[in-house]
Design a protein around this motif. Sequence first.
Motif, PDB file in Angstrom:
ATOM      1  N   VAL A 252      -1.767  -4.115  -6.883  1.00 63.03           N
ATOM      2  CA  VAL A 252      -2.430  -4.507  -5.655  1.00 63.03           C
ATOM      3  C   VAL A 252      -2.456  -5.733  -5.209  1.00 63.03           C
ATOM      4  N   GLU A 253      -2.739  -6.923  -6.142  1.00 59.91           N
ATOM      5  CA  GLU A 253      -2.905  -7.982  -5.805  1.00 59.91           C
ATOM      6  C   GLU A 253      -1.560  -8.529  -5.637  1.00 59.91           C
TER       7      GLU A 253
ATOM      8  N   ALA B 299      -7.285   0.645  -0.600  1.00 58.50           N
ATOM      9  CA  ALA B 299      -6.711  -0.901  -0.446  1.00 58.50           C
ATOM     10  C   ALA B 299      -6.083  -1.413   0.614  1.00 58.50           C
ATOM     11  N   SER B 300      -5.634  -0.483   1.752  1.00 60.03           N
ATOM     12  CA  SER B 300      -4.811  -0.754   3.022  1.00 60.03           C
ATOM     13  C   SER B 300      -3.998  -1.537   2.639  1.00 60.03           C
ATOM     14  N   LEU B 301      -3.077  -1.147   1.948  1.00 62.01           N
ATOM     15  CA  LEU B 301      -1.715  -1.787   1.598  1.00 62.01           C
ATOM     16  C   LEU B 301      -0.535  -1.419   2.784  1.00 62.01           C
ATOM     17  N   THR B 302      -0.670  -1.953   3.893  1.00 59.92           N
ATOM     18  CA  THR B 302       0.191  -1.545   5.116  1.00 59.92           C
ATOM     19  C   THR B 302       1.221  -1.319   4.792  1.00 59.92           C
ATOM     20  N   ASP B 303       1.976  -2.257   4.046  1.00 56.27           N
ATOM     21  CA  ASP B 303       3.482  -2.481   3.876  1.00 56.27           C
ATOM     22  C   ASP B 303       3.945  -1.531   2.616  1.00 56.27           C
ATOM     23  N   TRP B 304       2.997  -0.966   1.871  1.00 57.49           N
ATOM     24  CA  TRP B 304       3.055  -0.262   0.798  1.00 57.49           C
ATOM     25  C   TRP B 304       3.037   1.248   0.773  1.00 57.49           C
TER      26      TRP B 304
ATOM     27  N   SER C  92       3.353  -9.241   0.696  1.00 56.54           N
ATOM     28  CA  SER C  92       3.313  -8.928   2.023  1.00 56.54           C
ATOM     29  C   SER C  92       3.056  -9.941   2.920  1.00 56.54           C
ATOM     30  N   GLU C  93       2.169 -11.075   2.350  1.00 54.02           N
ATOM     31  CA  GLU C  93       2.081 -12.167   3.117  1.00 54.02           C
ATOM     32  C   GLU C  93       3.228 -13.215   3.168  1.00 54.02           C
TER      33      GLU C  93
ATOM     34  N   ARG D 168       0.040  -7.362  -2.146  1.00 52.72           N
ATOM     35  CA  ARG D 168      -0.763  -8.129  -0.955  1.00 52.72           C
ATOM     36  C   ARG D 168      -0.083  -9.617  -0.682  1.00 52.72           C
ATOM     37  N   ARG D 169       0.186 -10.247  -1.881  1.00 54.87           N
ATOM     38  CA  ARG D 169       1.117 -11.476  -1.751  1.00 54.87           C
ATOM     39  C   ARG D 169       2.535 -11.539  -1.372  1.00 54.87           C
TER      40      ARG D 169
END
Length: 215
Positions: free
Chosen positions: A80-81, A12-17, A87-88, A84-85
Motif C-alpha cells: 500500500v505504501e 486505503a483509497s488507492l485511486t489508481d490501483w 501514484s505520486e 501510494r508512492r
Amino acid sequence: MDTLTVTEILDASLTDWRRLAQGLHARYRTRDFRTGLALVDAAAQAAEEADHHPDVTLRYASVEFRLLSHDAGGVTDRDVELARRISEIAAGLGVEATPQKLALVELGLDTADVAALGPFWAALLTGSATNVDGDDVVDRTGQTPLIWFQHTDPHETPRQRFHLDVWVPHDVADERIAAAVAAGGTIVDDSPAPTFTVLADAEGNRACVCTCLGR
C-alpha cells in the motif's frame, strides 16, 4: 507481516490501483516510451528505497505495475505504501491512471488428481515439473497464465475441464459482463456475484468474471 483484507485494501483509497487475483495492479497511460521509461526509473528508485519491488511491464504507451508481498502471501502495508508512492510519481509526471483497462486471466482446470496433472502442466508451461505450488502451476517469469486446479469428482470427457477466470476491477465487472452478454453470451450463474459470475458462449463454453469482493 500480516496481509490485508479486501476491505482494508479498499479503505486505503488507492485511486489508481485495483486488487485482482492476489496483488495490487495499476496501469498508466504514458502515451510514449520515453515517459514510460521515466515513470519506471522513478518507481525503481522508490522501490529501492523501500526495499520492496513491484513487477513492471513497460510498453510503448503504457506501464503496468503489480505489487504483492510474496513472503507474506498477499498484500501488506508495504504494498500500500509503495502503491501510494508510485501514484505520486505518476501524478508528478502528468501520467494518467487507467484502472478500467486492467484485466488478468487465469486458467482453471477441473481434476480429481492434482498430483498427476500438476507436474505435467508445470513442465509444459514452464519447463520444470517442480513449479507447482499447492493447487497452482506458477510461472515465476510471468510469461504464461497461472493455472489453478479445481477439485472435482472423476469424470469422463467431453465434460468441460478448462475454464477461464477473467479478473477485472470490481468497479468494471458489471460493464464487462454486460458486454459479454451483448456479444452473444449468457449468464449461467450469478449467485456468487460480486465474487464471480459464470458466463457461457453460444456453444456452452464457460468462463468466470472474477473480482476481489467477498473474498
